[in-house]
Design a protein around this motif. Structure first.
Motif, PDB file in Angstrom:
ATOM      1  N   LEU A  43       0.864  -1.173   0.000  1.00  0.00           N
ATOM      2  CA  LEU A  43       0.000   0.000   0.000  1.00  0.00           C
ATOM      3  C   LEU A  43       0.900   1.222   0.000  1.00  0.00           C
ATOM      4  CD1 LEU A  43      -2.806   1.355   0.252  1.00  0.00           C
ATOM      5  CD2 LEU A  43      -2.546   1.188   2.738  1.00  0.00           C
ATOM      6  N   ASP A  44       0.868   1.997  -1.086  1.00  0.00           N
ATOM      7  CA  ASP A  44       1.754   3.156  -1.228  1.00  0.00           C
ATOM      8  C   ASP A  44       3.211   2.760  -1.008  1.00  0.00           C
ATOM      9  OD1 ASP A  44      -0.385   4.839  -1.766  1.00  0.00           O
ATOM     10  OD2 ASP A  44      -0.668   5.358   0.340  1.00  0.00           O
ATOM     11  N   GLY A 233       4.482  -0.247   7.978  1.00  0.00           N
ATOM     12  CA  GLY A 233       4.966   1.109   8.223  1.00  0.00           C
ATOM     13  C   GLY A 233       4.154   2.200   7.552  1.00  0.00           C
ATOM     14  N   HIS A 234       2.801   2.125   7.632  1.00  0.00           N
ATOM     15  CA  HIS A 234       1.960   3.138   7.007  1.00  0.00           C
ATOM     16  C   HIS A 234       2.223   4.515   7.617  1.00  0.00           C
ATOM     17  CE1 HIS A 234      -0.122  -0.141   5.168  1.00  0.00           C
ATOM     18  NE2 HIS A 234      -0.717  -0.551   6.279  1.00  0.00           N
ATOM     19  N   ALA A 235       2.271   5.532   6.764  1.00  0.00           N
ATOM     20  CA  ALA A 235       2.307   6.902   7.251  1.00  0.00           C
ATOM     21  C   ALA A 235       0.999   7.198   7.968  1.00  0.00           C
ATOM     22  CB  ALA A 235       2.498   7.882   6.094  1.00  0.00           C
ATOM     23  N   TYR A 236       1.053   8.121   8.919  1.00  0.00           N
ATOM     24  CA  TYR A 236      -0.149   8.433   9.679  1.00  0.00           C
ATOM     25  C   TYR A 236      -1.248   8.989   8.780  1.00  0.00           C
ATOM     26  CZ  TYR A 236      -3.048   9.938  13.576  1.00  0.00           C
ATOM     27  OH  TYR A 236      -4.092  10.101  14.457  1.00  0.00           O
ATOM     28  N   SER A 237      -0.877   9.583   7.676  1.00  0.00           N
ATOM     29  CA  SER A 237      -1.861  10.177   6.771  1.00  0.00           C
ATOM     30  C   SER A 237      -2.281   9.230   5.649  1.00  0.00           C
ATOM     31  CB  SER A 237      -1.291  11.456   6.155  1.00  0.00           C
ATOM     32  OG  SER A 237      -0.036  11.209   5.532  1.00  0.00           O
ATOM     33  N   SER A 238      -1.896   7.959   5.714  1.00  0.00           N
ATOM     34  CA  SER A 238      -2.280   7.017   4.663  1.00  0.00           C
ATOM     35  C   SER A 238      -3.785   6.772   4.696  1.00  0.00           C
ATOM     36  CB  SER A 238      -1.531   5.688   4.827  1.00  0.00           C
ATOM     37  OG  SER A 238      -1.903   5.055   6.030  1.00  0.00           O
ATOM     38  N   ALA A 239      -4.330   6.352   3.554  1.00  0.00           N
ATOM     39  CA  ALA A 239      -5.779   6.178   3.446  1.00  0.00           C
ATOM     40  C   ALA A 239      -6.290   5.020   4.291  1.00  0.00           C
ATOM     41  CB  ALA A 239      -6.157   5.966   1.983  1.00  0.00           C
ATOM     42  N   ALA A 495     -12.426  -0.498  -1.402  1.00  0.00           N
ATOM     43  CA  ALA A 495     -11.473  -1.552  -1.067  1.00  0.00           C
ATOM     44  C   ALA A 495     -10.089  -1.009  -0.771  1.00  0.00           C
ATOM     45  CB  ALA A 495     -11.413  -2.579  -2.204  1.00  0.00           C
ATOM     46  N   ASP A 496      -9.699   0.076  -1.450  1.00  0.00           N
ATOM     47  CA  ASP A 496      -8.380   0.640  -1.206  1.00  0.00           C
ATOM     48  C   ASP A 496      -8.399   1.726  -0.137  1.00  0.00           C
ATOM     49  OD1 ASP A 496      -9.639   2.717  -2.508  1.00  0.00           O
ATOM     50  OD2 ASP A 496      -8.289   2.755  -4.230  1.00  0.00           O
ATOM     51  N   GLY A 497      -9.560   1.970   0.475  1.00  0.00           N
ATOM     52  CA  GLY A 497      -9.669   2.936   1.552  1.00  0.00           C
ATOM     53  C   GLY A 497      -9.592   4.385   1.131  1.00  0.00           C
ATOM     54  N   ARG A 498      -9.510   4.654  -0.160  1.00  0.00           N
ATOM     55  CA  ARG A 498      -9.322   6.042  -0.597  1.00  0.00           C
ATOM     56  C   ARG A 498     -10.632   6.831  -0.628  1.00  0.00           C
ATOM     57  NH1 ARG A 498      -4.189   6.626  -1.991  1.00  0.00           N
ATOM     58  NH2 ARG A 498      -2.991   4.824  -2.730  1.00  0.00           N
ATOM     59  N   ALA A 522     -18.374  12.799   2.797  1.00  0.00           N
ATOM     60  CA  ALA A 522     -17.572  12.003   1.868  1.00  0.00           C
ATOM     61  C   ALA A 522     -16.114  12.419   1.996  1.00  0.00           C
ATOM     62  CB  ALA A 522     -18.048  12.193   0.432  1.00  0.00           C
ATOM     63  N   GLN A 523     -15.231  11.446   1.838  1.00  0.00           N
ATOM     64  CA  GLN A 523     -13.790  11.688   1.954  1.00  0.00           C
ATOM     65  C   GLN A 523     -13.075  10.968   0.828  1.00  0.00           C
ATOM     66  OE1 GLN A 523     -11.989  11.006   5.861  1.00  0.00           O
ATOM     67  NE2 GLN A 523     -10.279   9.971   4.884  1.00  0.00           N
ATOM     68  N   TYR A 524     -12.124  11.662   0.187  1.00  0.00           N
ATOM     69  CA  TYR A 524     -11.331  11.058  -0.877  1.00  0.00           C
ATOM     70  C   TYR A 524      -9.871  11.385  -0.635  1.00  0.00           C
ATOM     71  CZ  TYR A 524      -9.251  10.130  -5.432  1.00  0.00           C
ATOM     72  OH  TYR A 524      -8.446   9.657  -6.427  1.00  0.00           O
ATOM     73  N   ALA A 525      -9.025  10.359  -0.651  1.00  0.00           N
ATOM     74  CA  ALA A 525      -7.593  10.519  -0.406  1.00  0.00           C
ATOM     75  C   ALA A 525      -6.827  10.016  -1.620  1.00  0.00           C
ATOM     76  CB  ALA A 525      -7.168   9.744   0.838  1.00  0.00           C
ATOM     77  N   PRO A 526      -6.473  10.900  -2.560  1.00  0.00           N
ATOM     78  CA  PRO A 526      -5.719  10.451  -3.738  1.00  0.00           C
ATOM     79  C   PRO A 526      -4.330   9.943  -3.392  1.00  0.00           C
ATOM     80  CG  PRO A 526      -5.870  12.848  -3.672  1.00  0.00           C
ATOM     81  CD  PRO A 526      -6.768  12.340  -2.595  1.00  0.00           C
ATOM     82  N   SER A 527      -3.782  10.379  -2.247  1.00  0.00           N
ATOM     83  CA  SER A 527      -2.471   9.909  -1.805  1.00  0.00           C
ATOM     84  C   SER A 527      -2.397  10.079  -0.298  1.00  0.00           C
ATOM     85  CB  SER A 527      -1.339  10.704  -2.483  1.00  0.00           C
ATOM     86  OG  SER A 527      -1.275  12.028  -1.957  1.00  0.00           O
ATOM     87  N   SER A 528      -1.296   9.617   0.286  1.00  0.00           N
ATOM     88  CA  SER A 528      -1.107   9.767   1.728  1.00  0.00           C
ATOM     89  C   SER A 528      -0.787  11.207   2.115  1.00  0.00           C
ATOM     90  CB  SER A 528       0.017   8.849   2.207  1.00  0.00           C
ATOM     91  OG  SER A 528       1.254   9.208   1.578  1.00  0.00           O
TER      92      SER A 528
END
Length: 837
Positions: A43-44, A233-239, A495-498, A522-528
């Protein structure tokens, strides 16, 4: 070693134990063969792994959780060391190795970690449970269902302070839940050791045939390096987080039935009411199956050993106070219908904080919205709201702010397949109050208590994407009126949490007045590094769910857009740059006035030397204030500006400081200025002191004076908080908390809301001056002996006051009078003891 371990599966217990005892013990400094991991996905760019955890018969394992890893079986288990640096989000392997070993039995999961680090760099600091401060820690997150619906998190600090709670997708953390797990630590020549045991019975563990899959993540805080390691090791801002954990397979683990009874006895000496009380009650929890839990409490002694923050609030907007009572905290996540029901989420999304412990932990809370929740259990046993005061009787000062006693409460939570449910009932005792009649004599009077009920149903499925639909109904009966609320909520996560979307429809009936509301998000996260959030609300003028929920205001249509950004900038002089840009507006449904809104920018960054600078800037356009008149019209407000700076210094030092400067325009354009400062002093690991002071010079403060009238004030406001903690020995804590807020307000104009609304107009006075003072004081001195998990002895002294206005007094007099003439003055002794299988 793995061949030896596997060969023990078919060996009788007595022989197996002998074989294990003969194995060499774990030797610090040896290089052990790494455990096998299987790459599941990335993931990322961050790998997510699968591992197999061995199961050993409980009677053969022989582990005593003491933080030493001296038992022979630890030497038979291959370690894992896959942690990456998540803060700052470099994605690289941590500077120091972290050897983690896990082994299961039918009773629970054992985790042992050898954390390599130069001994002179270790940071040990004691604190109360669940307090995040700068120190070395090791933690694990467990999703026992393996479906990404929710998880438990646990952290052990060097020095044996415990932290735990629950987390909903994707990072909706709460610290409300306390589990009955054990964690111990110790220093060793190569660094330090963490050893933990997690009973399966304290967690929801669904029935499965054969091996079960559990989601997990490991984390480590390295204080002197100002870094947090994680696996994955996901960044705190990851989706994703909860839905993107590592996976472990465990065999031979069957859910266990559990029953827990916690009787208590408490004695209270109340000097203010010249009363002595002895109370005996109980809390009980029974898990007849792994997916069902029944809880009950009888004659509970709630709130006597905890205290709320002191807040000066003269507006019509209610202040939210979090729940602190164990019975209502357990399983509370089942009753959440939206992200905004959690006050922690409101702060997180408004500020985009990652709650790093680099600097002194102070935050900017200005214009952070309160939660919107259909279920606020602080109403149960809270201040009485349906009171019949006899004619000619005035309740004595502070009497209507005291909590109400409960007969008891019952609760059931559980799951059946894709369904989750919760049922809650609570019953208040009659409210006994004291007032004074026209002759000044004390007069006791009684009002019936209220009864509360709630039902939650949720159907949640996870097939790549996650979607759910739920119902929450609440019902409150009282001596004067009844209130019911019905809510339908829906949630979707890709599925990808974005992409995440949720909606809530509400219908309320309070004293035969019907109201409706709807909210969508609604929330959309194109990247971390970037997230977009949109909120749309509609609340009609009659919707009201405050009898068992929390809603600061109704009668509005609103929309909000949020841009959240984050840049770790690892390797730069300025790191961890993150913040938000928010635009919002609320328009009154009944009058079509703009009643709230603005454009806000908030930013935080870590400067060299682990100093954090937070800044905020906002513009609030002209509109109308329609709440403070308590239903007597709305007055026009001017354009306003808000700005604030907050600097916090290195939390790893013995002394850490914070400095706060701010300016904000009041409703009619006058300026209020803020200056504040704070100090944290830790002379030794087990002693800490926190002192915070704030001073406000308020110009043009508009205060409600009754009817359609308002006053315009020049005011000085001073607030202070002192907290002292001394951890005398493991499990023994002495603490002192003193809070005081004082204000001196000089009236410089008397106004009225005009008929038909508009600009405030000068009004005829009924007295020469409307000057006033405020003095709010609370103090709690507490000794706590934590004998075992959920087994404690308390000795608590509470003192508090809310002074009537004393014009002409200075701050010293206001504090002195509040201290000397308390309306709360009690000593509480309490012992609770947990019995469990």
């Amino acid at each position: 070693m793995r061949l030896v371990r596997n060969s023990l599966r078919g060996v009788p217990a007595c022989i197996a134990f002998t074989l294990i005892a003969c194995l060499p013990r774990l030797v610090v400094g040896e290089v052990a063969a790494a455990g096998d991991v299987e790459l599941v996905q990335t993931l990322d760019g961050i790998p997510i792994h699968h591992i197999v955890v061995e199961t050993v018969a409980d009677e053969t394992i022989g582990i005593s959780v003491d933080g030493r890893l001296e038992e022979a079986i630890w030497r038979t288990i291959a370690p894992f060391d896959n942690m990456l640096v998540a803060i700052p989000a470099t994605g690289k392997h941590g500077k120091y190795d972290t050897e983690t070993r896990m082994v299961a039995t039918e009773r629970g999961l054992y985790v042992g970690a050898l954390l390599h680090q130069p001994p002179e760099t270790l940071v040990t600091r004691a604190s109360v449970r669940d307090e995040f401060i700068d120190r070395d820690t090791f933690g694990i997150t467990l999703d026992t269902s393996g479906e990404g619906k929710f998880a438990y998190w646990f952290i052990l600090a060097l020095g044996d302070t415990l932290m735990d709670g629950k987390v909903l997708p994707e990072r909706n953390y709460s610290r409300d839940w306390d589990g009955t797990w054990i964690g111990k630590s110790s220093r060793v020549p190569e660094g330090w050791v963490a050893e933990m045991f997690f009973p399966w019975s304290m967690m929801n563990l669904p029935n499965v045939d054969g091996a079960r899959t559990i989601g997990f993540a490991l984390s480590r805080q390295v204080s002197h390096e100002n870094a947090r390691y994680q696996w994955p090791g996901h960044a705190y801002s990851s989706a994703q987080f909860v839905s993107a954990l590592n996976r472990m397979t465990v065999e031979g683990v069957a859910p266990r039935k559990e029953i827990s009874v916690i009787p208590f006895v408490s004695g209270t000496l109340d000097e203010r009411h010249n009363d002595e009380e002895v109370r005996v009650g109980f809390d009980m929890t029974w898990k007849p199956s792994p997916t069902m839990e029944l809880a009950a409490t009888g004659l509970p002694d709630f709130g006597s050993v905890e205290s709320d923050d002191v807040v000066l609030n003269l507006s019509a907007q209610e202040t939210y106070f979090p729940e602190k009572r164990l019975f209502f905290l357990e399983g509370a996540e089942v009753f959440e219908t939206s992200t905004r029901a959690n006050p922690g989420n409101q702060l997180r999304y408004t500020t985009n904080e990652n709650y790093a412990t680099s600097s002194r932990r102070v935050f900017m809370n200005t214009f952070v919205p309160a939660p919107i929740s259909l279920m606020n259990t602080r109403r149960i046993g809270g201040t009485p709201t349906q009171v019949d005061v006899p004619p000619g009787v005035v309740p004595i000062r502070g009497e209507l702010q005291l909590p109400t006693d409960l007969y008891g409460a019952i609760k059931t939570t559980g799951a059946a397949g894709s369904f989750r449910y919760g049922v809650l009932g609570a019953f208040e005792d009659d409210v006994e109050l004291v007032g004074r009649d026209s002759s000044g004599s004390e007069f006791e009077f009684t009002t019936e208590g209220r009864d509360f009920a709630a039902l939650r149903l949720l159907n949640e499925t996870v097939h790549g994407s996650r979607h759910s639909i739920g119902y929450l109904g609440t019902y409150v009966t009282g001596p004067f009126y009844d209130a019911s609320v019905h809510g339908i909520d829906g949630h979707y996560t890709s599925a990808d949490g974005r992409f995440i979307a949720e909606g809530l429809l509400v219908a309320s009936d309070r004293d035969n007045v019907d109201g409706n509301a709807a909210q969508f998000e609604a929330q959309y996260a194109p990247s971390s590094r970037v997230q977009h959030r949109v909120q749309i609300d509609w609340f009609d003028e009659d919707v009201d769910f405050n009898d068992l929920g929390f809603l600061q205001r109704n009668d509005y249509t609103g929309a909000q857009y949020e841009l959240l950004y984050a840049n770790s900038n690892a390797g730069g002089r300025v790191t961890d740059i993150r913040g938000t840009v928010i635009a919002n507006a609320k328009v009154s449904v009944s009058e079509d006035h703009l009643v709230d809104g603005g454009l806000f920018w908030r930013n935080s960054m870590v400067l060299p030397g682990r100093n954090t600078l937070r800044s905020g800037l906002g513009f609030l356009p002209a509109g109308y204030e329609d709440r403070d008149s308590r239903g007597n019209g709305a007055y026009r407000t001017d354009d306003r500006v808000w700005t604030e700076l907050l600097l916090a210094t290195d939390a790893s030092s013995k002394y850490s400081f914070s400095f706060n400067l701010g300016a904000q325009q009041e409703y009619l354009g006058d300026w209020t200025y803020l200056i504040g400062g704070g100090l944290t002093w830790r002379p030794i690991d087990r002693v800490s002191m926190d002192l915070d002071l704030k001073y406000r010079d308020r110009g043009g403060w508009i205060v409600y004076l009754g009817g359609r009238n308002f006053g315009r004030y020049e005011s000085d406001e001073l607030s202070s908080i002192l907290k002292l903690n001394w951890f005398v020995a493991p499990g023994h804590q002495l603490s002192l908390t003193v809070q005081w807020v004082g204000a001196k307000a000089d009236e410089h104009g008397f106004y009225a809301v005009p008929p038909g609304d508009g600009d405030l107009e000068f009004a005829a006075r009924t007295r020469p001056s409307y000057d006033f003072t405020v003095s709010l004081f609370t103090m709690q001195a507490r000794y706590r002996w934590e004998i075992a998990p959920l087994t404690d002895f308390y000795l608590v002294y509470n003192r508090g006051n809310t002074l009537p206005s004393q014009e002409g007094d200075d701050f010293g007099d206001l504090f002195d009078d509040a201290f000397r003439h308390p309306i709360i003055n009690s000593l509480v002794v309490k012992l609770r003891w947990r019995f469990s299988n």
